[in-house]
Design a protein around this motif. Structure first.
Motif, short mmCIF file in Angstrom:
data_model
loop_
_atom_site.label_atom_id
_atom_site.label_comp_id
_atom_site.label_asym_id
_atom_site.label_seq_id
_atom_site.Cartn_x
_atom_site.Cartn_y
_atom_site.Cartn_z
N TYR A 237 0.86 -1.19 0.00
CA TYR A 237 0.00 0.00 0.00
C TYR A 237 0.89 1.23 0.00
O TYR A 237 1.75 1.40 0.89
N LEU A 238 0.74 2.08 -0.99
CA LEU A 238 1.50 3.31 -1.12
C LEU A 238 3.00 3.08 -0.91
O LEU A 238 3.67 3.79 -0.13
N GLY A 239 3.52 2.07 -1.59
CA GLY A 239 4.95 1.87 -1.62
C GLY A 239 5.54 1.04 -0.50
O GLY A 239 6.76 0.82 -0.47
N ARG A 240 4.71 0.56 0.43
CA ARG A 240 5.24 -0.24 1.53
C ARG A 240 4.48 -1.55 1.66
O ARG A 240 3.28 -1.62 1.35
N VAL A 241 5.16 -2.58 2.13
CA VAL A 241 4.50 -3.85 2.41
C VAL A 241 3.80 -3.74 3.76
O VAL A 241 4.43 -3.41 4.77
N VAL A 242 2.48 -4.00 3.77
CA VAL A 242 1.71 -3.86 5.02
C VAL A 242 1.32 -5.20 5.62
O VAL A 242 0.94 -5.26 6.79
N GLU A 243 1.37 -6.26 4.82
CA GLU A 243 1.10 -7.60 5.36
C GLU A 243 1.86 -8.61 4.53
O GLU A 243 1.96 -8.49 3.30
N TYR A 244 2.39 -9.60 5.22
CA TYR A 244 3.18 -10.63 4.54
C TYR A 244 3.02 -11.96 5.26
O TYR A 244 3.02 -12.03 6.48
N ASN A 252 -7.14 -16.50 3.81
CA ASN A 252 -8.20 -17.04 4.67
C ASN A 252 -8.32 -16.31 6.00
O ASN A 252 -9.38 -16.33 6.62
N ASN A 253 -7.25 -15.66 6.44
CA ASN A 253 -7.29 -14.99 7.73
C ASN A 253 -6.48 -13.69 7.67
O ASN A 253 -5.45 -13.55 8.33
N PRO A 254 -6.94 -12.73 6.86
CA PRO A 254 -6.19 -11.46 6.74
C PRO A 254 -6.18 -10.71 8.06
O PRO A 254 -7.15 -10.73 8.81
N LYS A 255 -5.08 -10.02 8.32
CA LYS A 255 -4.95 -9.27 9.57
C LYS A 255 -5.03 -7.76 9.36
O LYS A 255 -5.64 -7.05 10.14
N HIS A 256 -4.37 -7.29 8.31
CA HIS A 256 -4.36 -5.84 8.08
C HIS A 256 -5.70 -5.39 7.48
O HIS A 256 -6.25 -6.07 6.62
N LYS A 260 -8.05 -6.87 4.21
CA LYS A 260 -9.46 -7.23 4.34
C LYS A 260 -10.31 -6.47 3.30
O LYS A 260 -11.25 -7.04 2.73
N ALA A 261 -9.96 -5.21 3.06
CA ALA A 261 -10.70 -4.43 2.07
C ALA A 261 -10.49 -4.98 0.67
O ALA A 261 -11.43 -5.02 -0.14
N LEU A 262 -9.26 -5.41 0.35
CA LEU A 262 -8.99 -6.01 -0.95
C LEU A 262 -9.81 -7.28 -1.15
O LEU A 262 -10.37 -7.51 -2.22
N LEU A 263 -9.86 -8.09 -0.12
CA LEU A 263 -10.64 -9.33 -0.21
C LEU A 263 -12.13 -9.04 -0.33
O LEU A 263 -12.87 -9.74 -1.02
N ASN A 264 -12.58 -7.99 0.33
CA ASN A 264 -13.98 -7.61 0.26
C ASN A 264 -14.36 -7.18 -1.15
O ASN A 264 -15.53 -7.27 -1.56
N ALA A 265 -13.36 -6.73 -1.93
CA ALA A 265 -13.62 -6.26 -3.29
C ALA A 265 -13.68 -7.39 -4.31
O ALA A 265 -14.08 -7.17 -5.45
N VAL A 266 -13.29 -8.61 -3.91
CA VAL A 266 -13.35 -9.75 -4.83
C VAL A 266 -14.82 -10.10 -5.09
O VAL A 266 -15.59 -10.27 -4.15
N PRO A 267 -15.24 -10.19 -6.36
CA PRO A 267 -16.65 -10.49 -6.67
C PRO A 267 -17.11 -11.80 -6.04
O PRO A 267 -16.38 -12.80 -6.05
N GLU A 268 -18.30 -11.80 -5.51
CA GLU A 268 -18.88 -12.98 -4.88
C GLU A 268 -20.12 -13.41 -5.66
O GLU A 268 -21.10 -12.67 -5.73
N ARG A 326 3.96 -14.62 10.04
CA ARG A 326 3.00 -13.57 9.70
C ARG A 326 3.51 -12.23 10.19
O ARG A 326 3.81 -12.06 11.37
N GLU A 327 3.58 -11.27 9.29
CA GLU A 327 4.05 -9.94 9.60
C GLU A 327 3.02 -8.92 9.13
O GLU A 327 2.50 -9.03 8.01
#
Length: 363
Positions: A237-244, A252-256, A260-268, A326-327
């Motif tokens: 996000y904006l040039g930095r790694v925010v979750e790895y 399956n278990n996003p933390k950042h 979570k917002a990116l996964l929410n954008a995946v069509p269902e 998990r980072e």
């Protein structure tokens, strides 16, 4: 010994980015496109780099490919800084790391036939002795990418092929020099949905059969899940790694909250499940800050649903180890993980080791 086995035995990663930054100097000021990114890819493994358009994915990929020199930090290939290699070593590195561009309509020369496109690198690097060998080797490359019979394609020009066929030719060209790492920059995003799976399956087979490592750039977590399930995923996000972390855990278990917002954008496709999705991904704002005026503290805080005044808008978070492998770069998530560990009596690392976003094998 395979490339993957040799890499594991030596303990040396194939490709590594250490605290890499890229600052573009413009008339209107400096633009920090990538900031302090750490990524590692071993032979035969997949690292998916995901995020919104403009987050720095392609800039990171270009630095890994030696196309851009980082403003700060170090890009290493097999343990050596690529910008300190001698001429012969740099030539070997450039043949071992190949790039597949996003746009199959622009990445192929329109006045070259498929044969001339594939034969050019073979002849340039002395891998064939004559036209007959070049023809046979080019035909073999087309078979590898499922363009059969190859005789039907070798004399064609790009305008005579579909987008999917063009992209397979681009992959075949990347394979011509027997690379150890392929950087695939949104290589399926311009293809019809109906042929994406076939393309991904083909790339997966090449990974398994040839032991080729992949730095796979995508904005689509569904694609990352399909192709990189046994590898790892880094979210930018904006040039930095925010979750790895391992791809199954990130998906399956996003933390950042951004993941979570990116996964929410995946069509269902299921209407009932789609109705449960949060409007706007649960974000406070849809506006992405400009690189010319990055927010203080965490750059995600103007959009973050976990925002805490006096914390998130003051200090920028660093990637923190919140659980094995998990980072996450989030003050709130890291604090909650620390409190959870204290409450469970687990071992807490007051000063966790510096994250490297390394790949340590298939999950």
């Amino acid at each position: 010994m395979s490339e993957a086995e040799a890499s594991q035995k030596s303990g040396q990663p194939l490709m590594q980015l250490d605290n890499v930054s890229q600052i573009f100097h413009t008339r209107k000021g400096d633009r920090p496109a990538v900031r302090d990114v750490n990524l590692t890819v071993n032979a035969g493994e997949v690292l998916c780099l995901v995020g919104e358009s403009g987050c720095g994915k392609t800039t990171s990929a270009r630095m890994a490919a030696g196309l851009n020199k980082p403003s700060n930090g170090r890009v290493s290939y097999q343990g050596k800084d690529i910008w300190e290699l001698d001429k012969a070593e740099f030539a070997s590195y450039r043949t071992s790391v190949q790039y597949v561009h996003q746009d199959p309509y622009a990445s192929l020369n329109p006045i070259r036939s498929v044969f001339k496109t594939l034969a050019a690198p073979l002849r340039r690097h002395g891998l064939v002795k004559n036209a007959r060998e070049a023809w046979d080797r080019s035909a073999e490359l087309l078979r590898r990418v499922d363009l059969t019979p190859p005789e039907s394609y070798l004399n064609k020009f790009p305008h005579q092929m579909s987008g999917g066929q063009r992209q397979r030719v681009a992959v075949a060209r990347a394979l011509a020099l027997d690379p150890k790492l392929i950087i695939a920059d949104e290589s399926t995003s311009m293809l019809d949905v109906s042929i994406r799976v076939g393309m991904l399956n083909m790339l997966g087979r090449l990974r398994d059969d040839l032991g080729v490592g992949f730095l796979f750039i995508t904005h689509d977590l569904a694609i990352a899940k399909y192709f990189g399930w046994h590898g790892r995923t880094a979210v930018m996000y904006l040039g930095r790694v925010v979750e790895y972390g391992p791809t199954p855990d990130v998906i399956n278990n996003p933390k950042h909250p951004y993941t979570k917002a990116l996964l929410n954008a995946v069509p269902e496709p299921d209407p009932d499940l789609a109705a449960k999705k949060l409007p706007g991904g649960g974000l406070r704002s849809a506006d992405i800050p400009s690189l010319a005026a990055l927010p203080n503290g965490c750059t995600f805080h103007p959009r973050c649903p976990l925002f805490e005044e006096g914390l998130c808008d003051v200090t920028g978070p660093e990637l923190t180890l919140i659980e094995p492998r998990r980072e996450v770069a989030c003050h709130v998530v890291a604090r909650d993980a620390l409190e959870r560990d204290l409450g469970s009596g687990g071992i807490v690392r007051a000063d966790p080791p510096k994250p490297t976003a390394s790949l340590s094998g298939a999950e």
